[in-house]
Design an enzyme around this catalytic site. Structure first.
Site, PDB file in Angstrom:
ATOM      1  N   ASP A  12       0.862  -1.170   0.000  1.00 36.91           N
ATOM      2  CA  ASP A  12       0.000   0.000   0.000  1.00 36.91           C
ATOM      3  C   ASP A  12       0.906   1.229   0.000  1.00 36.91           C
ATOM      4  OD1 ASP A  12      -2.391   1.621   0.464  1.00 36.91           O
ATOM      5  OD2 ASP A  12      -1.659   1.803   2.519  1.00 36.91           O
ATOM      6  N   ASP A  14      -0.195   5.092   1.011  1.00 33.69           N
ATOM      7  CA  ASP A  14      -0.429   6.025   2.117  1.00 33.69           C
ATOM      8  C   ASP A  14      -0.481   5.265   3.443  1.00 33.69           C
ATOM      9  OD1 ASP A  14      -0.983   8.498   0.503  1.00 33.69           O
ATOM     10  OD2 ASP A  14      -2.588   7.239  -0.267  1.00 33.69           O
ATOM     11  N   ASP A 173      -1.737  -1.131   5.853  1.00 32.47           N
ATOM     12  CA  ASP A 173      -2.040  -0.614   7.186  1.00 32.47           C
ATOM     13  C   ASP A 173      -3.533  -0.528   7.468  1.00 32.47           C
ATOM     14  OD1 ASP A 173      -2.273   1.569   5.277  1.00 32.47           O
ATOM     15  OD2 ASP A 173      -2.447   2.906   6.999  1.00 32.47           O
TER      16      ASP A 173
END
Length: 223
Positions: A12, A14, A173
């Site tokens: 991922d 961000d 996250d």
């Protein structure tokens, strides 16, 4: 050196590879200001990140008095325009991220990015961070069309295809990351330092890391 167990490691963007919270918060607050609303703190905006810009803005509007679809549509365009002009002002790679990418590549695996950020924005942010030339591909939230962003497995499946196939793992996250990985039949590693919407232990990832120094050992244990 022992054989590395994965051919591809996806990330991922961000809250995983890069701390983009300062620039995303600035874009949200710029949009909120156009409706006369008070700014939100970076800490308040961090848990809103991960589902794409429109989802992030919708949560920002909900936190500052609510909105209707017409207002969301208008401010979404304003947010995107502001962010496009300020993509890499405060953003930085998380500690150890670049070294982790290089360590994985040194073991013969490819690294890629799958993000819900618009592909054009993702490419520019990764270029600003000096990471773009390390990646086999970048899949954005709009790359595959409507309904094909995480938590759909489609972008991770496309990442594997574009990277030449093989065994993959995914690092993220958010619940979007873990759900997409699992739907694609791929193990997930969650970052405790990310933009968490909930306790990291609740994401259901196969492993959790507190720092990128722990990533390669975690991937090797997943073998």
């Amino acid at each position: 050196m022992q054989h590395f167990p994965f051919d591809i490691v996806g990330f991922d963007l961000d809250g995983t590879l890069l701390d983009t919270s300062g620039d995303l918060a600035a874009a949200v607050n710029h949009a909120l200001a156009q409706d006369g609303r008070a700014p939100l703190s970076v800490a308040a905006i961090k848990p809103m990140i991960g589902g794409g810009a429109r989802h992030m803005l919708a949560q920002g509007l909900a936190a500052t008095g609510g909105s209707d679809d017409a207002l969301l549509d208008r401010l979404h365009r304003i947010l995107l325009d502001h962010y496009a002009a300020n993509l890499y002002v405060h953003s930085v790679p998380f500690p150890g991220a670049i070294a982790a990418l290089d360590a994985i590549k040194a073991r013969g695996a490819k690294v890629a990015v799958v993000t819900n950020k618009l592909e054009g924005f993702a490419l520019e942010v990764l270029r600003g961070a000096g990471l773009l030339d390390r990646l086999s591909c970048v899949i954005g939230g709009d790359t595959l069309g409507p309904g094909k962003a995480k938590p759909s497995p489609a972008p991770i499946e496309e990442m594997i295809r574009r990277s030449g196939g093989g065994r993959a793992a995914f690092v993220g996250d958010s619940i979007y990351d873990v759900a997409a990985a699992h739907a694609a039949g791929v193990p997930a590693i969650a970052c405790r330092f990310g933009f968490l919407m909930q306790p990291v232990e609740e994401l259901g990832a196969e492993a959790i890391i507190d720092h990128f120094d722990e990533l390669v050992p975690a991937l090797e244990r997943l073998a």
